[in-house]
Design a protein around this motif. Structure first.
Motif, PDB file in Angstrom:
ATOM      1  N   PHE A   1      -8.035  49.653  48.374  1.00  0.00           N
ATOM      2  CA  PHE A   1      -8.838  49.007  49.410  1.00  0.00           C
ATOM      3  C   PHE A   1      -8.731  49.806  50.705  1.00  0.00           C
ATOM      4  N   VAL A   2      -9.890  50.068  51.321  1.00  0.00           N
ATOM      5  CA  VAL A   2      -9.942  50.756  52.612  1.00  0.00           C
ATOM      6  C   VAL A   2     -10.887  49.970  53.520  1.00  0.00           C
ATOM      7  N   PRO A   3     -10.807  50.196  54.825  1.00  0.00           N
ATOM      8  CA  PRO A   3     -11.721  49.476  55.728  1.00  0.00           C
ATOM      9  C   PRO A   3     -13.173  49.877  55.493  1.00  0.00           C
ATOM     10  N   LEU A   4     -14.056  48.930  55.666  1.00  0.00           N
ATOM     11  CA  LEU A   4     -15.486  49.201  55.558  1.00  0.00           C
ATOM     12  C   LEU A   4     -15.897  50.120  56.698  1.00  0.00           C
ATOM     13  N   PRO A   5     -16.518  51.278  56.416  1.00  0.00           N
ATOM     14  CA  PRO A   5     -16.878  52.201  57.508  1.00  0.00           C
ATOM     15  C   PRO A   5     -17.977  51.628  58.392  1.00  0.00           C
ATOM     16  N   ALA A   6     -17.918  52.039  59.665  1.00  0.00           N
ATOM     17  CA  ALA A   6     -18.941  51.579  60.605  1.00  0.00           C
ATOM     18  C   ALA A   6     -20.309  52.139  60.230  1.00  0.00           C
ATOM     19  N   ASP A   7     -20.325  53.383  59.734  1.00  0.00           N
ATOM     20  CA  ASP A   7     -21.577  54.018  59.310  1.00  0.00           C
ATOM     21  C   ASP A   7     -21.393  54.427  57.848  1.00  0.00           C
ATOM     22  N   LEU A   8     -21.873  53.592  56.933  1.00  0.00           N
ATOM     23  CA  LEU A   8     -21.643  53.824  55.508  1.00  0.00           C
ATOM     24  C   LEU A   8     -22.251  55.138  55.048  1.00  0.00           C
ATOM     25  N   ASN A   9     -23.497  55.411  55.439  1.00  0.00           N
ATOM     26  CA  ASN A   9     -24.149  56.632  54.982  1.00  0.00           C
ATOM     27  C   ASN A   9     -23.430  57.887  55.479  1.00  0.00           C
ATOM     28  N   ALA A  10     -22.942  57.837  56.707  1.00  0.00           N
ATOM     29  CA  ALA A  10     -22.192  58.985  57.234  1.00  0.00           C
ATOM     30  C   ALA A  10     -20.917  59.193  56.434  1.00  0.00           C
ATOM     31  N   ASP A  11     -20.290  58.089  56.059  1.00  0.00           N
ATOM     32  CA  ASP A  11     -19.070  58.191  55.242  1.00  0.00           C
ATOM     33  C   ASP A  11     -19.385  58.800  53.878  1.00  0.00           C
ATOM     34  N   LEU A  12     -20.472  58.380  53.259  1.00  0.00           N
ATOM     35  CA  LEU A  12     -20.833  58.914  51.950  1.00  0.00           C
ATOM     36  C   LEU A  12     -21.194  60.391  52.032  1.00  0.00           C
ATOM     37  N   ARG A  13     -21.761  60.816  53.144  1.00  0.00           N
ATOM     38  CA  ARG A  13     -22.142  62.225  53.300  1.00  0.00           C
ATOM     39  C   ARG A  13     -20.925  63.139  53.469  1.00  0.00           C
ATOM     40  N   ARG A  14     -19.748  62.560  53.658  1.00  0.00           N
ATOM     41  CA  ARG A  14     -18.535  63.374  53.741  1.00  0.00           C
ATOM     42  C   ARG A  14     -17.870  63.565  52.380  1.00  0.00           C
ATOM     43  N   ARG A  15     -18.482  63.037  51.338  1.00  0.00           N
ATOM     44  CA  ARG A  15     -17.873  63.112  50.003  1.00  0.00           C
ATOM     45  C   ARG A  15     -18.105  64.486  49.372  1.00  0.00           C
ATOM     46  N   ASP A  16     -17.510  64.675  48.189  1.00  0.00           N
ATOM     47  CA  ASP A  16     -17.563  65.997  47.555  1.00  0.00           C
ATOM     48  C   ASP A  16     -18.878  66.254  46.826  1.00  0.00           C
ATOM     49  N   PHE A  17     -19.269  65.339  45.935  1.00  0.00           N
ATOM     50  CA  PHE A  17     -20.460  65.535  45.101  1.00  0.00           C
ATOM     51  C   PHE A  17     -21.381  64.335  45.238  1.00  0.00           C
ATOM     52  N   THR A  18     -22.652  64.566  45.009  1.00  0.00           N
ATOM     53  CA  THR A  18     -23.624  63.492  45.211  1.00  0.00           C
ATOM     54  C   THR A  18     -23.356  62.305  44.296  1.00  0.00           C
ATOM     55  N   VAL A  19     -22.846  62.560  43.097  1.00  0.00           N
ATOM     56  CA  VAL A  19     -22.599  61.452  42.160  1.00  0.00           C
ATOM     57  C   VAL A  19     -21.448  60.578  42.628  1.00  0.00           C
ATOM     58  N   ASN A  20     -20.651  61.086  43.584  1.00  0.00           N
ATOM     59  CA  ASN A  20     -19.567  60.282  44.155  1.00  0.00           C
ATOM     60  C   ASN A  20     -19.952  59.691  45.511  1.00  0.00           C
ATOM     61  N   ALA A  21     -21.122  60.053  46.000  1.00  0.00           N
ATOM     62  CA  ALA A  21     -21.584  59.565  47.305  1.00  0.00           C
ATOM     63  C   ALA A  21     -22.440  58.320  47.105  1.00  0.00           C
ATOM     64  N   LEU A  22     -21.870  57.338  46.423  1.00  0.00           N
ATOM     65  CA  LEU A  22     -22.584  56.102  46.074  1.00  0.00           C
ATOM     66  C   LEU A  22     -21.756  54.909  46.536  1.00  0.00           C
ATOM     67  N   ALA A  23     -22.432  53.823  46.863  1.00  0.00           N
ATOM     68  CA  ALA A  23     -21.767  52.562  47.199  1.00  0.00           C
ATOM     69  C   ALA A  23     -22.570  51.418  46.598  1.00  0.00           C
ATOM     70  N   LEU A  24     -21.878  50.517  45.933  1.00  0.00           N
ATOM     71  CA  LEU A  24     -22.526  49.374  45.282  1.00  0.00           C
ATOM     72  C   LEU A  24     -22.154  48.109  46.036  1.00  0.00           C
ATOM     73  N   HIS A  25     -23.157  47.466  46.647  1.00  0.00           N
ATOM     74  CA  HIS A  25     -22.930  46.282  47.460  1.00  0.00           C
ATOM     75  C   HIS A  25     -22.731  45.051  46.576  1.00  0.00           C
ATOM     76  N   PRO A  26     -22.128  43.996  47.135  1.00  0.00           N
ATOM     77  CA  PRO A  26     -21.907  42.772  46.347  1.00  0.00           C
ATOM     78  C   PRO A  26     -23.177  42.178  45.751  1.00  0.00           C
ATOM     79  N   ASP A  27     -24.321  42.383  46.421  1.00  0.00           N
ATOM     80  CA  ASP A  27     -25.587  41.825  45.917  1.00  0.00           C
ATOM     81  C   ASP A  27     -26.255  42.738  44.881  1.00  0.00           C
ATOM     82  N   GLY A  28     -25.577  43.836  44.514  1.00  0.00           N
ATOM     83  CA  GLY A  28     -26.130  44.750  43.519  1.00  0.00           C
ATOM     84  C   GLY A  28     -26.930  45.893  44.090  1.00  0.00           C
ATOM     85  N   GLN A  29     -27.159  45.882  45.407  1.00  0.00           N
ATOM     86  CA  GLN A  29     -27.906  46.976  46.041  1.00  0.00           C
ATOM     87  C   GLN A  29     -27.070  48.251  46.025  1.00  0.00           C
ATOM     88  N   LEU A  30     -27.732  49.392  45.817  1.00  0.00           N
ATOM     89  CA  LEU A  30     -27.043  50.674  45.755  1.00  0.00           C
ATOM     90  C   LEU A  30     -27.372  51.509  46.988  1.00  0.00           C
TER      91      LEU A  30
END
Length: 417
Positions: free
Chosen positions: A62-91
């Protein structure tokens, strides 16, 4: 919400092995999950709010929810790991990771992100193998360029975990070849590369490097549940050949490559901070892989007695080595002869799955042979234990007579350890 590899695995239709969560209150979320699943919760970094829950074979971070989710995902290594699945099923997928998964591509987010953590180069090979993804051409070129650029190496423990994940995959041999193609083998297992182009002749049809990789492939074809120590030993079993090569006339020899390879493998695994028990066992398997197989039942019992704690893994290594050779001297007759030797050992092991109980104590032997404490007592104990394993003695009285005769004929004898 689920982020990174956990979201990726769910999008692919699988279940994550490790669950990565981003939550507004990570500590409270971890406590809630612990109450639901049981297990243990502990802080990874209390200041930054990183927590882990371990329950059975599951691990949840568990980590804190980032203030800017997309910016956080853009710091990842590969595009297949730059994903987030919300509780409502939205990707959340700002970089097209879902599309890359469907196209079976592993694509970097950026060269800068890979450079920021050199372990990501090794992860490129591991994810390509374990997720069955093709490295996108620009990503492949970038990994190769960064591997050759002299970046600082990651901590050995992190490297070890990536290599474990690769070696434990059913197609581990293909993963080793991918490491070489990307220039990563030179960084982490450079000794293996010394065998590239080193021809062997005789029973071998591949150079030393390719033979080791093929032996690993043969092992996993026959023993898919092979443990990690056996996989390491099979891959590294001939690592000592390049440094032990000699030539007499037109004949090439590799005398002592088994012992040298055992020493080299221990150093290589120690460099990766492997557990000392695993490193030692790998070395012992490599040191024993050239021992001749027995030609009769008595020799098979001796083989089992001397190497019982390496069995049956040693036989698996020897068989993989033999099946990976297939050179001009190989034939169906020689393969049958080899298989018969293995069968003799297995039969002897089944007949005597545990060593016979000691017939005499060390004190008994010291009194009988009038020996002071020291190596001589150990030699006598080993000799008597082997005689019992071979069926030459079965009672304490027989053991005494045998030891007296042994001491008279060879007072300094010590059977091979």
């Amino acid at each position: 919400m689920l982020v990174g590899g956990a979201a990726r695995d769910l999008v692919r239709g699988g279940l994550p092995k490790d669950w990565d969560w981003a939550a507004p209150q990570p500590k409270a979320a971890a406590e809630t999950l612990t109450a639901h699943l049981g297990g243990a919760m502990f802080a990874l970094d209390e200041v930054r709010g990183y927590y882990r829950v371990v329950s059975g074979h599951e691990q949840h971070d568990f980590v804190p929810l980032p203030a800017d989710l997309n910016a956080d995902l853009r710091r990842r290594d590969f595009t297949v790991n730059a994903l987030a699945l919300h509780p409502d099923g939205q990707l959340s997928d700002p970089l097209g990771g879902e599309r890359d998964l469907k196209r079976r591509l592993l694509r970097m987010v950026s060269a800068e992100n890979l450079r920021a953590d050199p372990l990501r180069l090794l992860r490129a090979a591991r994810l390509s193998l374990t997720l069955d993804l093709t490295l996108e051409p620009a990503t492949r070129r970038t990994v190769m360029a960064l591997a050759a650029s002299g970046l600082p190496l990651p901590a050995p423990e992190r490297v070890r975990e990536e290599l474990h994940a690769l070696l434990l995959h059913p197609q581990a041999a293909r993963g080793i070849l991918l490491l070489e193609e990307l220039g990563l083998l030179a960084l982490y297992l450079p000794e293996l590369r010394e065998g590239i182009g080193l021809e062997q002749g005789g029973f071998h049809h591949l150079d030393v490097f390719r033979h080791g990789v093929e032996a690993l492939h043969q092992l996993l074809q026959r023993f898919p549940a092979a443990p990690l120590d056996l996989r390491w030993a099979t891959l590294l079993h001939d690592v000592g050949k390049p440094r032990s090569r000699s030539q007499t006339g037109g004949e090439v020899h590799f005398y002592g490559h088994d012992r040298l390879g055992a020493e080299m493998s221990r150093r290589m695994l120690d460099r990766l901070r492997e557990a000392s028990a695993l490193s030692e066992r790998v070395g012992r398997l490599i040191a024993a892989h050239m021992v001749p197989l027995p030609a009769d039942e008595r020799a098979a019992r001796r083989f089992v007695h001397r190497r019982r704690d390496l069995l049956p893994e040693l036989l698996s290594l020897m068989l993989a080595d033999r099946e990976a050779a297939r050179g001009p001297l190989s034939s169906e007759a020689s393969r049958l002869h080899y298989a018969q030797g293995i069968d003799r050992v297995l039969a002897a092991l089944e007949d005597q799955p545990a060593p016979p109980p000691p017939l005499l104590t060390g004190q008994d032997i010291m009194a009988l042979l009038n020996l002071p404490p020291g190596p001589g007592v150990g030699a006598a104990v080993r000799a008597l234990n082997e005689a019992a394993a071979l069926g030459d003695v079965a009672t304490p009285e027989q053991a005494r007579r045998w030891l007296l005769a042994w001491a008279d004929s060879a007072p300094t004898a010590s059977p091979e350890d």
